[in-house]
Design a protein around this motif. Structure first.
Motif, PDB file in Angstrom:
ATOM      1  N   UNK A 271     -25.918  24.060  -6.319  1.00 46.83           N
ATOM      2  CA  UNK A 271     -26.813  22.993  -5.853  1.00 46.83           C
ATOM      3  C   UNK A 271     -26.093  21.673  -5.599  1.00 46.83           C
ATOM      4  N   UNK A 272     -24.785  21.706  -5.389  1.00 42.63           N
ATOM      5  CA  UNK A 272     -24.037  20.497  -5.093  1.00 42.63           C
ATOM      6  C   UNK A 272     -23.806  20.381  -3.583  1.00 42.63           C
ATOM      7  N   UNK A 273     -23.902  19.154  -3.076  1.00 41.00           N
ATOM      8  CA  UNK A 273     -23.745  18.917  -1.643  1.00 41.00           C
ATOM      9  C   UNK A 273     -22.325  19.259  -1.206  1.00 41.00           C
ATOM     10  N   UNK A 274     -22.230  20.042  -0.151  1.00 47.54           N
ATOM     11  CA  UNK A 274     -20.930  20.426   0.405  1.00 47.54           C
ATOM     12  C   UNK A 274     -20.646  19.760   1.748  1.00 47.54           C
ATOM     13  N   UNK A 275     -21.686  19.282   2.410  1.00 50.54           N
ATOM     14  CA  UNK A 275     -21.521  18.659   3.713  1.00 50.54           C
ATOM     15  C   UNK A 275     -22.857  18.500   4.401  1.00 50.54           C
ATOM     16  N   UNK A 276     -22.824  18.302   5.706  1.00 51.55           N
ATOM     17  CA  UNK A 276     -24.062  18.087   6.451  1.00 51.55           C
ATOM     18  C   UNK A 276     -23.913  18.583   7.882  1.00 51.55           C
ATOM     19  N   UNK A 277     -25.007  19.095   8.425  1.00 48.82           N
ATOM     20  CA  UNK A 277     -25.127  19.359   9.858  1.00 48.82           C
ATOM     21  C   UNK A 277     -25.829  18.159  10.460  1.00 48.82           C
ATOM     22  N   UNK A 278     -25.208  17.531  11.457  1.00 46.19           N
ATOM     23  CA  UNK A 278     -25.681  16.249  11.987  1.00 46.19           C
ATOM     24  C   UNK A 278     -26.020  16.392  13.466  1.00 46.19           C
ATOM     25  N   UNK A 279     -27.254  16.006  13.808  1.00 47.65           N
ATOM     26  CA  UNK A 279     -27.682  15.988  15.216  1.00 47.65           C
ATOM     27  C   UNK A 279     -27.701  14.554  15.711  1.00 47.65           C
ATOM     28  N   UNK A 280     -27.142  14.332  16.884  1.00 45.86           N
ATOM     29  CA  UNK A 280     -27.183  13.033  17.548  1.00 45.86           C
ATOM     30  C   UNK A 280     -28.005  13.146  18.822  1.00 45.86           C
ATOM     31  N   UNK A 281     -29.001  12.256  18.977  1.00 46.96           N
ATOM     32  CA  UNK A 281     -29.797  12.284  20.207  1.00 46.96           C
ATOM     33  C   UNK A 281     -28.986  11.799  21.403  1.00 46.96           C
ATOM     34  N   UNK A 282     -27.883  11.132  21.150  1.00 41.75           N
ATOM     35  CA  UNK A 282     -27.034  10.656  22.240  1.00 41.75           C
ATOM     36  C   UNK A 282     -26.252  11.799  22.868  1.00 41.75           C
TER      37      UNK A 282
ATOM     38  N   UNK B 275     -20.065  18.786   9.312  1.00 45.27           N
ATOM     39  CA  UNK B 275     -19.074  17.990   8.606  1.00 45.27           C
ATOM     40  C   UNK B 275     -19.096  18.350   7.122  1.00 45.27           C
ATOM     41  N   UNK B 276     -17.909  18.562   6.542  1.00 47.93           N
ATOM     42  CA  UNK B 276     -17.784  18.733   5.105  1.00 47.93           C
ATOM     43  C   UNK B 276     -17.667  17.367   4.456  1.00 47.93           C
ATOM     44  N   UNK B 277     -18.186  17.251   3.216  1.00 41.81           N
ATOM     45  CA  UNK B 277     -18.230  15.926   2.594  1.00 41.81           C
ATOM     46  C   UNK B 277     -16.872  15.492   2.050  1.00 41.81           C
ATOM     47  N   UNK B 278     -16.093  16.400   1.497  1.00 44.54           N
ATOM     48  CA  UNK B 278     -14.775  16.034   0.995  1.00 44.54           C
ATOM     49  C   UNK B 278     -14.798  15.145  -0.227  1.00 44.54           C
ATOM     50  N   UNK B 279     -15.933  15.079  -0.924  1.00 43.29           N
ATOM     51  CA  UNK B 279     -16.028  14.238  -2.121  1.00 43.29           C
ATOM     52  C   UNK B 279     -15.393  14.931  -3.318  1.00 43.29           C
ATOM     53  N   UNK B 280     -14.722  14.146  -4.142  1.00 42.76           N
ATOM     54  CA  UNK B 280     -14.204  14.674  -5.401  1.00 42.76           C
ATOM     55  C   UNK B 280     -15.362  14.919  -6.366  1.00 42.76           C
ATOM     56  N   UNK B 281     -16.319  13.964  -6.388  1.00 42.44           N
ATOM     57  CA  UNK B 281     -17.480  14.120  -7.257  1.00 42.44           C
ATOM     58  C   UNK B 281     -18.412  15.220  -6.728  1.00 42.44           C
ATOM     59  N   UNK B 282     -19.117  15.861  -7.657  1.00 47.36           N
ATOM     60  CA  UNK B 282     -20.157  16.808  -7.294  1.00 47.36           C
ATOM     61  C   UNK B 282     -21.504  16.117  -7.483  1.00 47.36           C
ATOM     62  N   UNK B 283     -22.326  16.154  -6.453  1.00 41.56           N
ATOM     63  CA  UNK B 283     -23.600  15.441  -6.507  1.00 41.56           C
ATOM     64  C   UNK B 283     -24.721  16.321  -5.976  1.00 41.56           C
ATOM     65  N   UNK B 284     -25.876  16.230  -6.631  1.00 44.77           N
ATOM     66  CA  UNK B 284     -27.091  16.921  -6.210  1.00 44.77           C
ATOM     67  C   UNK B 284     -28.042  15.896  -5.603  1.00 44.77           C
ATOM     68  N   UNK B 285     -28.608  16.204  -4.447  1.00 51.81           N
ATOM     69  CA  UNK B 285     -29.568  15.308  -3.810  1.00 51.81           C
ATOM     70  C   UNK B 285     -30.964  15.655  -4.301  1.00 51.81           C
ATOM     71  N   UNK B 286     -31.719  14.644  -4.708  1.00 54.82           N
ATOM     72  CA  UNK B 286     -33.058  14.870  -5.242  1.00 54.82           C
ATOM     73  C   UNK B 286     -34.062  15.120  -4.126  1.00 54.82           C
ATOM     74  N   UNK B 287     -34.998  16.015  -4.381  1.00 52.09           N
ATOM     75  CA  UNK B 287     -36.117  16.247  -3.462  1.00 52.09           C
ATOM     76  C   UNK B 287     -37.182  15.176  -3.668  1.00 52.09           C
ATOM     77  N   UNK B 288     -37.953  14.904  -2.632  1.00 58.29           N
ATOM     78  CA  UNK B 288     -39.119  14.043  -2.766  1.00 58.29           C
ATOM     79  C   UNK B 288     -38.823  12.565  -2.908  1.00 58.29           C
TER      80      UNK B 288
END
Length: 406
Positions: free
Chosen positions: A195-206, A213-226
């Motif tokens: 459940x740790x963030x590994x990266x993001x799929x990013x859409x640009x309307x432009x 994109x992979x996040x490349x963070x040393x820290x492991x972080x969970x994003x909260x729902x809601x």
């Protein structure tokens, strides 16, 4: 003698004329130009100057030029017959009528059988639209749609490439600032099996395309729902929890921050650990509000059966230093006289230091004014609600590049 009488008559007429003020000499165009440069809260106050000013500000044509303030919150209730038997609602913060039709009838009702409200950002709404009555996991039946409910303009996003579909997704957010651009971004954050963030799929309307994109963070972080995010300074901010050393007493709540190209990732530690919290952009600064439960003590320093709600409001005055400054703290016994519930913050007003709260398991939506230290009841929202409230600030301008609709 006759000349003296005539001059006296002219003076009397001038005295009876209404006084000429500086504001009365301004043309409507000049007044609108001045108002367009003011904060939304000031524009609302200037409706009280006079009837002509009120009508000028309320005119639908003029609203496109003027800043708007928070109108209320979008939320959803579920029926009892089916988990997909849902209804969308609007909770006004001023008690007025909903500024939009929350069912979004302009989104091709014959095509989309089920629409879920996912996120809002500066007047735009991100929806997940399904072509069948019952949503399925099949990406072919699912599309993201970004729309402006005030102007009924919308864009259907292409699906995320199938080759990317192996990663688990746990949060999707919208990023848009009409002051910067008419284009928007949608970020779908991926997580690993822990459940740790590994990266993001990013859409640009432009570009009209997704990138990974992979996040490349040393820290492991969970994003909260809601918990809603904040788009600020070209960066998207989400509340999460860091994976700290198990022996640490700090619960490690933090902001996950990413730019729109997915190249810059960082974290900003939040004060006072994990709590029922929210972030918000208010008066140009990033704020963090939280609530915790505490027992009330009597004169003998013994715990009573009555519990208090501790409220804290912090400001990130110096963004570069990542230092939070405590702006307000209070302990309130049984807010609104409601007993036995635990309150959580879900939003912060963009134009004044007011936070919005709901009780866990309750059916009340309330506000807390920091300046006056008072709770106020907004409305009852029903017990079968989905506990996600999306703030909505109307955007009456046509700024939505590439949109379909009227």
């Amino acid at each position: 003698m006759e000349e003296d009488k005539e001059e006296s008559s002219k003076k009397k007429l001038r005295q009876d004329d209404p006084p000429v003020t500086a504001a009365s000499l301004f043309t409507d165009d000049l007044i609108l130009e001045v108002l367009s440069r003011l904060p939304a809260r000031s524009v609302c106050r200037f409706k009280c100057v006079s009837t002509p000013w009120r009508d000028l500000i309320a005119d639908p044509v003029n609203r496109k030029k003027l800043p708007q303030t928070l109108a209320g919150f979008l939320y959803t209730t579920c029926g009892r017959s089916s988990p997909w038997d849902i209804s969308h609602h609007f909770a006004s913060v001023s008690g007025g009528a909903a500024p939009v039709d929350t069912s979004l009838p302009f989104l091709q009702p014959n095509k989309y059988k089920y629409i879920a409200h996912v996120d809002t950002c500066n007047g735009l709404l991100l929806c997940a639209c399904f072509s069948k009555e019952t949503p399925a996991a099949d990406n072919d039946e699912f599309r993201y749609v970004v729309c402006n409910p005030a102007t009924e303009r919308w864009i259907e996003l292409p699906p995320i490439p199938q080759a990317w579909a192996t990663r688990i997704h746990n949060a999707t957010r919208l990023a848009f600032d009409p002051k910067m651009s008419s284009h928007f971004h949608v970020l779908e954050f991926g997580q690993d099996v822990g459940s740790y963030v590994t990266g993001a799929d990013i859409f640009s309307s432009q570009t009209g395309a997704w990138i990974r994109r992979d996040c490349g963070l040393v820290e492991k972080i969970q994003v909260f729902h809601g918990i809603t995010s904040v788009f600020f300074g070209g960066m998207l901010h989400l509340v999460g929890r860091l994976n700290l050393n198990p022996t640490s007493t700090d619960e490690g709540s933090a902001l996950l921050v990413v730019d729109m190209e997915g190249k810059a990732w960082k974290t900003i530690r939040l004060p006072n650990g994990f709590s029922n919290c929210a972030i918000g952009l208010s008066r140009g600064c990033l704020y963090y509000a939280s609530t915790t439960r505490a027992h009330v003590r009597n004169n003998n320093n013994k715990k009573t059966n009555v519990r208090a709600t501790d409220i804290a409001l912090w400001c990130l005055e110096n963004y570069d230093s990542k230092e939070w400054v405590l702006k307000h703290s209070a302990s309130i016994d049984e807010p609104l006289g409601i007993t036995g519930v635990r309150w959580r913050v879900f939003a912060i007003h963009p134009d004044c230091l007011t936070i919005f709260l709901v009780p866990w398991g309750g059916d009340v939506l309330a506000s807390y004014n920091v300046q006056h230290q008072k709770f106020a009841h907004i409305l009852n929202v029903g017990k079968d609600k989905i506990p996600i409230y999306l703030p909505y600030v109307p955007l009456f301008s046509e700024a939505l590049a590439g949109a379909d609709g009227p």
